[in-house]
Design a protein around this motif. Structure first.
Motif, mmCIF file in Angstrom:
data_model
loop_
_atom_site.group_PDB
_atom_site.id
_atom_site.type_symbol
_atom_site.label_atom_id
_atom_site.label_comp_id
_atom_site.label_asym_id
_atom_site.label_seq_id
_atom_site.Cartn_x
_atom_site.Cartn_y
_atom_site.Cartn_z
ATOM 1 N N VAL A 125 0.862 -1.179 0.000
ATOM 2 C CA VAL A 125 0.000 0.000 0.000
ATOM 3 C C VAL A 125 0.898 1.229 0.000
ATOM 4 O O VAL A 125 1.972 1.222 0.622
ATOM 5 N N CYS A 126 0.483 2.264 -0.717
ATOM 6 C CA CYS A 126 1.257 3.505 -0.712
ATOM 7 C C CYS A 126 0.325 4.708 -0.662
ATOM 8 O O CYS A 126 -0.810 4.663 -1.140
ATOM 9 N N ILE A 127 0.818 5.772 -0.047
ATOM 10 C CA ILE A 127 0.096 7.047 0.032
ATOM 11 C C ILE A 127 0.844 8.069 -0.809
ATOM 12 O O ILE A 127 2.059 8.233 -0.669
ATOM 13 N N THR A 128 0.131 8.743 -1.709
ATOM 14 C CA THR A 128 0.727 9.843 -2.459
ATOM 15 C C THR A 128 0.160 11.166 -1.970
ATOM 16 O O THR A 128 -0.985 11.244 -1.521
ATOM 17 N N GLU A 129 0.967 12.207 -2.074
ATOM 18 C CA GLU A 129 0.652 13.511 -1.493
ATOM 19 C C GLU A 129 -0.505 14.221 -2.180
ATOM 20 O O GLU A 129 -0.779 14.015 -3.373
ATOM 21 N N GLN A 130 -1.134 15.085 -1.408
ATOM 22 C CA GLN A 130 -2.103 16.037 -1.944
ATOM 23 C C GLN A 130 -1.337 17.305 -2.309
ATOM 24 O O GLN A 130 -0.842 18.013 -1.450
ATOM 25 N N ARG A 131 -1.233 17.568 -3.616
ATOM 26 C CA ARG A 131 -0.408 18.689 -4.062
ATOM 27 C C ARG A 131 -0.683 18.995 -5.523
ATOM 28 O O ARG A 131 -1.097 18.109 -6.278
ATOM 29 N N MET A 132 -0.489 20.239 -5.908
ATOM 30 C CA MET A 132 -0.595 20.670 -7.310
ATOM 31 C C MET A 132 -1.931 20.275 -7.936
ATOM 32 O O MET A 132 -2.007 19.870 -9.094
ATOM 33 N N GLY A 133 -2.988 20.389 -7.135
ATOM 34 C CA GLY A 133 -4.319 20.079 -7.645
ATOM 35 C C GLY A 133 -4.697 18.620 -7.578
ATOM 36 O O GLY A 133 -5.828 18.257 -7.885
ATOM 37 N N TYR A 134 -3.776 17.766 -7.186
ATOM 38 C CA TYR A 134 -4.066 16.335 -7.049
ATOM 39 C C TYR A 134 -4.461 16.014 -5.612
ATOM 40 O O TYR A 134 -3.876 16.540 -4.669
ATOM 41 N N GLN A 135 -5.439 15.135 -5.456
ATOM 42 C CA GLN A 135 -5.862 14.715 -4.131
ATOM 43 C C GLN A 135 -4.908 13.670 -3.571
ATOM 44 O O GLN A 135 -4.216 12.973 -4.310
ATOM 45 N N CYS A 136 -4.879 13.584 -2.246
ATOM 46 C CA CYS A 136 -4.169 12.484 -1.603
ATOM 47 C C CYS A 136 -4.799 11.170 -2.073
ATOM 48 O O CYS A 136 -6.023 11.035 -2.110
ATOM 49 N N ALA A 137 -3.973 10.217 -2.452
ATOM 50 C CA ALA A 137 -4.484 8.942 -2.963
ATOM 51 C C ALA A 137 -3.820 7.776 -2.254
ATOM 52 O O ALA A 137 -2.634 7.843 -1.888
#
Length: 350
Positions: A125-137
């Motif tokens: 499982v991985c978490i990607t950042e909420q940044r540059m208009g993209y939601q945390c995923a």
């Protein structure tokens, strides 16, 4: 890496240390992780290199090269075959532990902040950042363990965006396809990764960002640390808070001692004011608290800045801490640690 015998239940004496060879990392540590056997310690930092060390003597065994930015997170499977890392270069990478070769790279729009294997090593499982208009995923990938590991699926098995505050840490629970997450708001939650549905949440688990989450050996409970100066033990099925450890400094990491009734906490004043803070005022020690009685029983000094990450050997024989100062300190417990009974004889349960 600095290495030396740990001193326990002694708040004034720092461990004796020496510096073997040159430093492994040039920038602040972000995460350290023992393998299941406990003979290896993996470390990553704000430089692009992942290091692996022998845990018995602190000697560096090798490096994993290929990232183009800070490496925020690492995890190793229970067989010490695959290593997974997440980086500020927006990649999730799968490595061969033995050869150091990067086997597969997944690319995303934003940085990867946390990675974790499940219990049987079949998923990450991985978490990607909420940044540059993209939601945390949150993404879950199935790992193909056949062959040399290079034949992996580019698409995630599951993908969803957590509700509300962005997730900062995560881990698989014992329940299939259920993960536990910590969030920027202080929330701790359970998600079904197949549906993306939030099963349970504790909005008031912490009042500040959750900075670390580490599971017990049997995954039935976990400990979290937070910027709100608290560490808490939670039941991983109900999210009930079982124990609370209150400090006077922001916490960056918390770990569970597997053979003794202790938890280890690390943190310190934020890095941006460290230059104006002495070691004594900054609280740059690894702090030992009694798991049951919620009282501090010892400290180990040594770092010259905040402690960012702590890990305990699976057999409970030593612990390691990584700091903002760029050093990893590896401490082997002496007999006093195992014989100490600050509140009477209590056997720890794994």
């Amino acid at each position: 890496m600095q290495y030396g015998p740990g001193c326990f239940l002694n708040n004034e004496t720092a461990p004796v240390t020496y510096l073997p060879g040159k430093n492994g990392h040039e920038r602040p540590l972000t995460q350290i992780k023992f393998n299941t056997a406990g003979d290896l310690l993996f470390s990553c930092s704000k430089d692009p290199v992942i290091d692996v060390w022998y845990s018995h003597n602190g000697e560096r065994l090798g490096t994993y090269n290929g990232n183009n930015g800070a490496v925020w997170t690492v995890d190793v499977d229970s067989e010490s075959r695959f290593l997974v890392s997440g980086s500020a270069d927006n990649t999730l990478r799968l490595w061969s532990v033995a050869s150091g070769k990067c086997l597969y790279t997944w690319e995303f729009p934003t940085a990867v902040r946390r990675v974790a294997f499940n219990e049987d090593n079949s998923k990450i499982v991985c978490i990607t950042e909420q940044r540059m208009g993209y939601q945390c995923a949150i993404r879950v990938f199935e790992i193909n363990r056949e062959g040399d590991g290079t034949n992996q699926s580019e698409e995630p098995l599951y993908l969803f965006n957590p509700i509300g505050s962005k997730a900062t840490v995560c881990a698989f629970t014992l329940t299939p396809n259920v993960i536990i997450t910590g969030h920027e708001s202080g929330k701790v939650a359970l998600f079904n990764v197949e549906t993306g549905q939030e099963i349970e949440s504790n909005e008031r688990a912490h009042s500040g960002k959750v900075t670390d989450l580490q599971l017990s050996k049997d995954r039935t409970y976990c400990i979290t640390s937070s910027e709100d100066k608290l560490a808490r033990i939670h039941d991983t099925k109900t999210l009930m808070v079982i124990k609370t450890y209150t400090t006077e400094t922001p916490l960056n990491s918390a770990a569970l001692a597997p053979t003794q009734p202790y938890v280890l906490l690390g943190g310190g004043q934020p890095a941006d004011i460290v230059t104006r803070t002495s070691a004594r005022e900054g609280k740059f020690e690894t702090r030992f608290w009694h798991k049951v009685y919620e009282e501090e029983v010892g400290r180990v000094k040594g770092h010259f800045g905040p402690i960012n990450t702590i890990a305990v050997h699976p057999a409970g024989t030593c612990f390691a801490s990584g700091g903002e100062d760029g050093y990893i300190r590896l401490h082997h417990f002496d007999d006093s640690y195992f014989k100490a009974q600050p509140f009477g004889a209590i056997a720890a349960e794994d």
